[in-house]
Motif scaffolding. Structure first.
Motif, PDB file in Angstrom:
ATOM      1  N   ARG A   1       0.849  -1.194   0.000  1.00  0.00           N
ATOM      2  CA  ARG A   1       0.000   0.000   0.000  1.00  0.00           C
ATOM      3  C   ARG A   1       0.884   1.244   0.000  1.00  0.00           C
ATOM      4  O   ARG A   1       1.959   1.249   0.614  1.00  0.00           O
TER       5      ARG A   1
ATOM      6  N   ASP B   1       0.817   5.450   0.778  1.00  0.00           N
ATOM      7  CA  ASP B   1       0.114   6.564   1.431  1.00  0.00           C
ATOM      8  C   ASP B   1       0.969   7.813   1.241  1.00  0.00           C
ATOM      9  O   ASP B   1       2.107   7.878   1.719  1.00  0.00           O
TER      10      ASP B   1
ATOM     11  N   ARG C   1      -4.123  14.111  -0.093  1.00  0.00           N
ATOM     12  CA  ARG C   1      -3.689  12.767   0.273  1.00  0.00           C
ATOM     13  C   ARG C   1      -3.987  11.808  -0.874  1.00  0.00           C
ATOM     14  O   ARG C   1      -5.095  11.813  -1.422  1.00  0.00           O
TER      15      ARG C   1
ATOM     16  N   GLN D   1      -3.727   7.703  -1.992  1.00  0.00           N
ATOM     17  CA  GLN D   1      -3.547   6.351  -1.493  1.00  0.00           C
ATOM     18  C   GLN D   1      -3.864   5.341  -2.584  1.00  0.00           C
ATOM     19  O   GLN D   1      -4.740   5.568  -3.421  1.00  0.00           O
ATOM     20  N   LYS D   2      -3.158   4.247  -2.545  1.00  0.00           N
ATOM     21  CA  LYS D   2      -3.478   3.144  -3.444  1.00  0.00           C
ATOM     22  C   LYS D   2      -2.930   1.861  -2.839  1.00  0.00           C
ATOM     23  O   LYS D   2      -1.808   1.833  -2.317  1.00  0.00           O
TER      24      LYS D   2
END
Length: 364
Positions: free
Chosen positions: A17, A19, A26, A28-29
């Motif tokens: 992951r 962040d 922000r 995220q993936k």
């Protein structure tokens, strides 16, 4: 902040992951199978979003109004009016979304709703294209990292064959127009030249050379906020159109009648327009269109306005074997390709003749 990469366990094994916090946002993936894939995504995201010079907190509606103001000096008044209408459509749906938070899913959803509510596919496309242009400017100015409108998919507008009427209907239409006080010459010149409505209503007598039987189409008129405005032609270029003898005769008779009316005004006639209201002022395009529809109904020709006469002119010339470049120039198209696309149905005869020629020369 550079960002963090960490692993977590799933039923399918270890996953990674990302962040990232950047410019107050922000990103995220998750779900990467390899750490290297997560690192690549992080590098790409940082490179993409760190290129933004400013964080724009405006809503989409506010930004679009600013964009309209920035492009207005470069556009025609009619185009600006059209853009304002398109911007209003999208602002009504998602105008309160922050520009920096707008994504393709939100935009595509709004356009889908427009289509579901009955908006035509062509208009939906125009809205999408308008937003795409506006967001493109935001990318160029480093307000946004990329143009989300480029990822939006919408239904492709249906291509409709242009309306056209045959020779019999055209003659009936012109005959009915001759019975009116002022529309006969307008409709006859439209049928003989294929000129656009705005171009016809912007013609001056100085644009006609009776010796060579040529009319020069230099300008057009549009109505913006209720006011008639002169502008250049659609292609920004003037063109010379050869007049048939019947059209020359109609113009000469119309000029004679107009000079008689001018004399009755005792010097109060303004301007030198060919088609004008009593006193010399521009005819209102809407009034002309309404008169056309009324005359067409009387002639038994369903809803045939000046645009139908234009397409009938082009179709008839091509079907009769006139060269495509000549017809394109006569109609004032920007390219021959435009003419070929619009009048593809009229070119069928050329295809039939080509097949017949090949058969005579080679096939037998």
């Amino acid at each position: 902040m550079r960002g963090s990469i960490y692993s977590y366990k799933t039923d399918s094994g270890k996953r990674w992951r990302v962040d990232l916090k950047l410019n107050g946002n922000r990103y995220q993936k998750a779900g990467f199978s390899l750490k290297r894939e997560a690192e690549d995504w992080l590098d790409e995201t940082v490179a993409r979003y760190s290129d933004i010079r400013t964080v724009d907190n405006r809503t989409l509606a506010v930004y679009l109004q600013w964009w309209l103001g920035s492009v207005e000096p470069r556009l025609s008044p009619k185009t600006v009016e059209r853009y304002r209408s398109l911007v209003a459509h999208i602002s009504k749906r998602i105008g309160d979304v922050r520009l920096s938070k707008l994504d393709a899913l939100t935009l595509e959803g709004a356009l889908t709703e427009m289509a579901r509510d009955g908006m035509g596919s062509a208009t939906v496309k125009h809205v999408r294209d308008c937003v795409r242009s506006a967001l493109g400017a935001a990318v160029r100015l480093k307000i946004l990292p990329y143009n989300v409108a480029q990822a939006v998919v919408i239904a492709k507008p249906e291509k409709k064959e242009r309306d056209a009427i045959d020779e019999v209907a055209t003659r009936a239409y012109m005959a009915a127009a001759d019975q009116t006080d002022w529309m006969g010459p307008v409709i006859r010149l439209a049928a003989a030249t294929g000129a656009r409505r705005g171009e016809l209503l912007a013609l001056f007598w100085s644009d006609v050379d009776f010796e060579t039987a040529v009319v020069t189409i230099r300008r057009s008129i549009v109505v913006v906020k209720g006011k008639i405005i002169e502008k250049s032609t659609k292609t920004k270029q003037s063109r010379n159109v050869k007049l048939p003898a019947s059209a020359v005769q109609v113009l000469l008779m119309h000029k004679e009648r107009q000079e008689h009316e001018r004399a009755l005004f005792g010097g109060k006639w303004e301007g030198d327009l060919i088609f004008c209201a009593p006193g010399g002022a521009h005819l209102r395009p809407g009034s002309v269109s309404r008169a056309c529809r009324r005359i067409a109904k009387e002639a038994g020709v369903p809803d045939a306005g000046l645009q139908v006469l234009r397409h009938s002119h082009g179709s008839r010339l091509l079907s009769a074997g006139s060269p495509l470049p000549a017809v394109s120039k006569r109609l004032g198209h920007s390219t021959v390709h435009t003419t070929a696309t619009v009048y593809a149905h009229a070119l069928t005869r050329d295809e039939d003749e080509a097949a017949a020629i090949w058969e005579r020369k080679v096939g037998q």
